[in-house]
Motif scaffolding. Structure first.
Motif, PDB file in Angstrom:
ATOM      1  N   HIS A 260     -13.292  31.706 -27.641  1.00 35.24           N
ATOM      2  CA  HIS A 260     -12.106  30.871 -26.893  1.00 35.24           C
ATOM      3  C   HIS A 260     -12.717  30.010 -26.055  1.00 35.24           C
ATOM      4  CE1 HIS A 260      -9.325  31.485 -23.194  1.00 35.24           C
ATOM      5  NE2 HIS A 260      -9.003  30.587 -23.982  1.00 35.24           N
ATOM      6  N   PHE A 261     -12.349  28.595 -26.152  1.00 33.01           N
ATOM      7  CA  PHE A 261     -13.129  27.403 -25.526  1.00 33.01           C
ATOM      8  C   PHE A 261     -11.957  26.293 -25.409  1.00 33.01           C
ATOM      9  CE2 PHE A 261     -14.061  26.440 -30.118  1.00 33.01           C
ATOM     10  CZ  PHE A 261     -13.447  25.384 -30.314  1.00 33.01           C
ATOM     11  N   THR A 262     -12.266  25.713 -24.404  1.00 33.36           N
ATOM     12  CA  THR A 262     -11.740  24.369 -24.427  1.00 33.36           C
ATOM     13  C   THR A 262     -12.370  23.046 -24.114  1.00 33.36           C
ATOM     14  OG1 THR A 262      -9.649  25.498 -23.035  1.00 33.36           O
ATOM     15  CG2 THR A 262      -9.913  23.235 -22.759  1.00 33.36           C
ATOM     16  N   GLU A 263     -12.016  21.888 -24.934  1.00 30.74           N
ATOM     17  CA  GLU A 263     -12.946  21.013 -24.984  1.00 30.74           C
ATOM     18  C   GLU A 263     -11.965  19.738 -24.547  1.00 30.74           C
ATOM     19  OE1 GLU A 263     -15.933  22.251 -28.540  1.00 30.74           O
ATOM     20  OE2 GLU A 263     -14.477  20.852 -28.970  1.00 30.74           O
ATOM     21  N   ARG A 268     -16.229   8.468 -21.568  1.00 29.10           N
ATOM     22  CA  ARG A 268     -17.470   8.335 -21.279  1.00 29.10           C
ATOM     23  C   ARG A 268     -18.434   9.833 -21.192  1.00 29.10           C
ATOM     24  NH1 ARG A 268     -15.662   5.322 -16.406  1.00 29.10           N
ATOM     25  NH2 ARG A 268     -16.310   7.048 -15.002  1.00 29.10           N
ATOM     26  N   GLY A 269     -17.782  10.449 -22.458  1.00 27.33           N
ATOM     27  CA  GLY A 269     -18.411  11.727 -22.470  1.00 27.33           C
ATOM     28  C   GLY A 269     -17.323  12.917 -22.646  1.00 27.33           C
ATOM     29  N   ALA A 270     -17.654  14.036 -22.516  1.00 26.32           N
ATOM     30  CA  ALA A 270     -16.985  15.262 -22.930  1.00 26.32           C
ATOM     31  C   ALA A 270     -17.404  16.722 -22.253  1.00 26.32           C
ATOM     32  CB  ALA A 270     -16.873  15.503 -24.523  1.00 26.32           C
ATOM     33  N   LEU A 271     -16.504  17.721 -22.258  1.00 25.88           N
ATOM     34  CA  LEU A 271     -16.837  18.770 -21.488  1.00 25.88           C
ATOM     35  C   LEU A 271     -16.276  19.832 -22.248  1.00 25.88           C
ATOM     36  CD1 LEU A 271     -15.667  17.550 -17.927  1.00 25.88           C
ATOM     37  CD2 LEU A 271     -17.826  18.045 -18.271  1.00 25.88           C
ATOM     38  N   ARG A 272     -16.892  20.947 -22.303  1.00 23.86           N
ATOM     39  CA  ARG A 272     -16.514  22.117 -22.996  1.00 23.86           C
ATOM     40  C   ARG A 272     -16.460  23.353 -22.081  1.00 23.86           C
ATOM     41  NH1 ARG A 272     -17.200  24.358 -28.428  1.00 23.86           N
ATOM     42  NH2 ARG A 272     -17.687  26.603 -28.212  1.00 23.86           N
ATOM     43  N   ILE A 273     -15.588  24.188 -22.067  1.00 26.89           N
ATOM     44  CA  ILE A 273     -15.655  25.380 -21.133  1.00 26.89           C
ATOM     45  C   ILE A 273     -15.493  26.535 -22.091  1.00 26.89           C
ATOM     46  CG2 ILE A 273     -13.266  25.447 -20.785  1.00 26.89           C
ATOM     47  CD1 ILE A 273     -15.715  26.407 -17.856  1.00 26.89           C
ATOM     48  N   GLU A 274     -16.209  27.840 -21.779  1.00 25.12           N
ATOM     49  CA  GLU A 274     -16.277  29.016 -22.849  1.00 25.12           C
ATOM     50  C   GLU A 274     -15.372  30.006 -22.118  1.00 25.12           C
ATOM     51  OE1 GLU A 274     -20.048  29.408 -24.572  1.00 25.12           O
ATOM     52  OE2 GLU A 274     -19.991  27.407 -25.550  1.00 25.12           O
ATOM     53  N   LEU A 279     -19.848  26.165 -18.649  1.00 20.53           N
ATOM     54  CA  LEU A 279     -19.548  24.711 -18.632  1.00 20.53           C
ATOM     55  C   LEU A 279     -20.511  23.830 -19.303  1.00 20.53           C
ATOM     56  CD1 LEU A 279     -17.254  22.545 -18.125  1.00 20.53           C
ATOM     57  CD2 LEU A 279     -18.468  22.425 -15.800  1.00 20.53           C
ATOM     58  N   TRP A 280     -20.021  23.088 -20.292  1.00 24.52           N
ATOM     59  CA  TRP A 280     -21.189  22.083 -21.008  1.00 24.52           C
ATOM     60  C   TRP A 280     -20.538  20.715 -20.914  1.00 24.52           C
ATOM     61  CZ3 TRP A 280     -25.096  24.740 -23.528  1.00 24.52           C
ATOM     62  CH2 TRP A 280     -25.273  26.183 -23.586  1.00 24.52           C
ATOM     63  N   ARG A 281     -21.534  20.132 -20.904  1.00 31.27           N
ATOM     64  CA  ARG A 281     -21.278  18.316 -21.368  1.00 31.27           C
ATOM     65  C   ARG A 281     -21.984  17.661 -22.460  1.00 31.27           C
ATOM     66  NH1 ARG A 281     -21.259  13.822 -16.363  1.00 31.27           N
ATOM     67  NH2 ARG A 281     -21.064  12.105 -17.783  1.00 31.27           N
ATOM     68  N   ALA A 282     -21.258  16.727 -22.930  1.00 31.54           N
ATOM     69  CA  ALA A 282     -21.980  16.055 -24.045  1.00 31.54           C
ATOM     70  C   ALA A 282     -21.736  14.309 -23.655  1.00 31.54           C
ATOM     71  CB  ALA A 282     -21.342  16.090 -25.453  1.00 31.54           C
ATOM     72  N   GLU A 283     -22.780  13.643 -23.701  1.00 34.27           N
ATOM     73  CA  GLU A 283     -22.647  12.142 -23.462  1.00 34.27           C
ATOM     74  C   GLU A 283     -21.996  11.496 -24.675  1.00 34.27           C
ATOM     75  OE1 GLU A 283     -23.901  10.591 -20.846  1.00 34.27           O
ATOM     76  OE2 GLU A 283     -24.362  12.585 -20.300  1.00 34.27           O
ATOM     77  N   PRO A 284     -21.484  10.349 -24.305  1.00 34.17           N
ATOM     78  CA  PRO A 284     -20.556   9.638 -25.636  1.00 34.17           C
ATOM     79  C   PRO A 284     -21.053   9.691 -26.841  1.00 34.17           C
ATOM     80  CG  PRO A 284     -20.434   8.358 -23.479  1.00 34.17           C
ATOM     81  CD  PRO A 284     -21.530   9.645 -23.238  1.00 34.17           C
TER      82      PRO A 284
END
Length: 364
Positions: A260-263, A268-274, A279-284
């Motif tokens: 179960h996740f939301t992205e 300017r980047g991305a976020l992901r919650i599990e 919480l996670w972050r990715a650069e562009p």
């Protein structure tokens, strides 16, 4: 209201596994009564949690003069009648999701709540996970730029066994199905995290296990609800959302590790919650996720360690605090008006499935 918030619960499923333990962990809360259409179920739960009053008629519970809050934890087909009665009786109301069967019902619930001025909330407890709150702050502050896409994925195998008995969850007329049960959370997440509305939806619903055995009669009964829901979304433009799309994939019949996740993807980047709020972050142009430090959300004693339990632990505490202080709202909670907006999207999704076409989310 006094120092103690007196709570009545209608229903013995999610209430038993999550709501009651979470409320009992709150300072200044007491569960006074529980009702179920099957009195033996209510009596069993009452014995487990030392709840003094048991009823097999929810109307008896709503009419009690020693309750401040009524929590409705029953199949969706019953929500409107129970909520209207509780509001008319002067009670604060917490209603499970999906809010009701359709937008005509949810509209009546909103109107009654507005007329009575009552405390009236929908149980979208995932809003109260620390990680989700942090995710929303980052999105709303423009940390990942303009949002272009949101993806929500939910998979488990809780209903994959064909020998699981038929119950209300198998019955569309009672509000069963993954679109309502999990899709309501997903749509609420889109609206709350991004601060926008769903304008159009395309949807495919499926029922992969088509019959289940009735535990009472032993006869096979048709399953009329969906166990898989796939949605495409087009989102309304805001200062932070432009030409944005959404994808929601939900299944309760898929084998493998539960996920179960939301992205959320931006310029300017991305976020992901599990599941539990990680919480996670990715650069562009990045090719990996980096963890964003977030304080874990508390978990009430005796609860399974998952996002729903941690979210409701925090939500229950805020509900009790608000009622003790005489407030008629909880900051950040889903109101009846929010539940109605979610229902408009669910209704449009069902129309889209029937027509096979993109469908506008109409109504107010």
């Amino acid at each position: 209201m006094g120092d103690t918030v007196r709570i009545g619960i209608i229903g013995t499923g999610f209430a038993r596994t999550t709501q009651i333990p979470a409320f009992l962990a709150c300072e200044g809360a007491r569960v006074v009564a529980i009702a179920s259409g099957h009195r033996e179920n209510a009596a069993r739960v009452a014995q487990t949690f030392n709840i003094p009053h048991v009823a097999d008629d929810w109307r008896e519970l709503v009419a009690r003069d020693d309750l401040d809050l009524v929590s409705i934890v029953t199949p969706p087909a019953t929500h409107m009648e129970m909520a209207l009665a509780a509001l008319d009786a002067g009670k604060a109301v917490l209603c499970e999701k999906p809010m009701a069967m359709n937008a005509d019902e949810t509209r009546r619930m909103v109107e009654r709540a507005e007329r009575t001025g009552a405390f009236a909330l929908i149980d979208h407890e995932l809003r109260f996970l620390n990680g989700r709150r942090r995710m929303r702050e980052l999105v709303q502050s423009g940390e990942i730029g303009r949002v272009t896409h949101i993806k929500i994925f939910f998979r488990n195998a809780t209903r994959a066994r064909p020998d699981r008995p038929w119950n209300w969850w198998s019955d569309a007329k009672q509000g069963g199905g993954v679109l309502g049960a999990i899709g309501s959370h997903a749509v609420d997440s889109v609206r709350w995290l991004l601060g926008t509305e769903v304008e159009e939806v395309c949807c495919s619903l499926a029922t992969h296990i088509k019959e289940r055995r009735d535990a009472q009669t032993g006869a096979m009964r048709p399953v009329t609800s969906d166990d898989e829901a796939l949605l495409l979304l087009r989102l309304a433009k805001t200062d932070l959302v432009e030409d944005a799309t959404g994808l929601i994939s939900l299944s309760v019949v898929e084998a493998g590790r539960q996920d179960h996740f939301t992205e959320i993807f931006g310029t300017r980047g991305a976020l992901r919650i599990e599941e539990r709020g990680e919480l996670w972050r990715a650069e562009p142009s990045g090719d990996r996720w980096e963890m964003v430090p977030v304080e874990p959300t508390d978990l009430a004693p005796g609860l399974l360690d998952n996002g729903w339990s941690r979210g409701f632990t925090a939500f229950a505490r805020e509900i009790v605090k608000a009622l003790r202080e005489g407030r008629r709202s909880v900051e950040g909670a889903a109101t009846f008006a929010d539940g109605h907006r979610v229902q408009l999207v669910l209704d449009a999704a069902r129309r889209a499935h029937e027509s096979g076409c993109w469908t506008s989310v109409n109504g107010s």
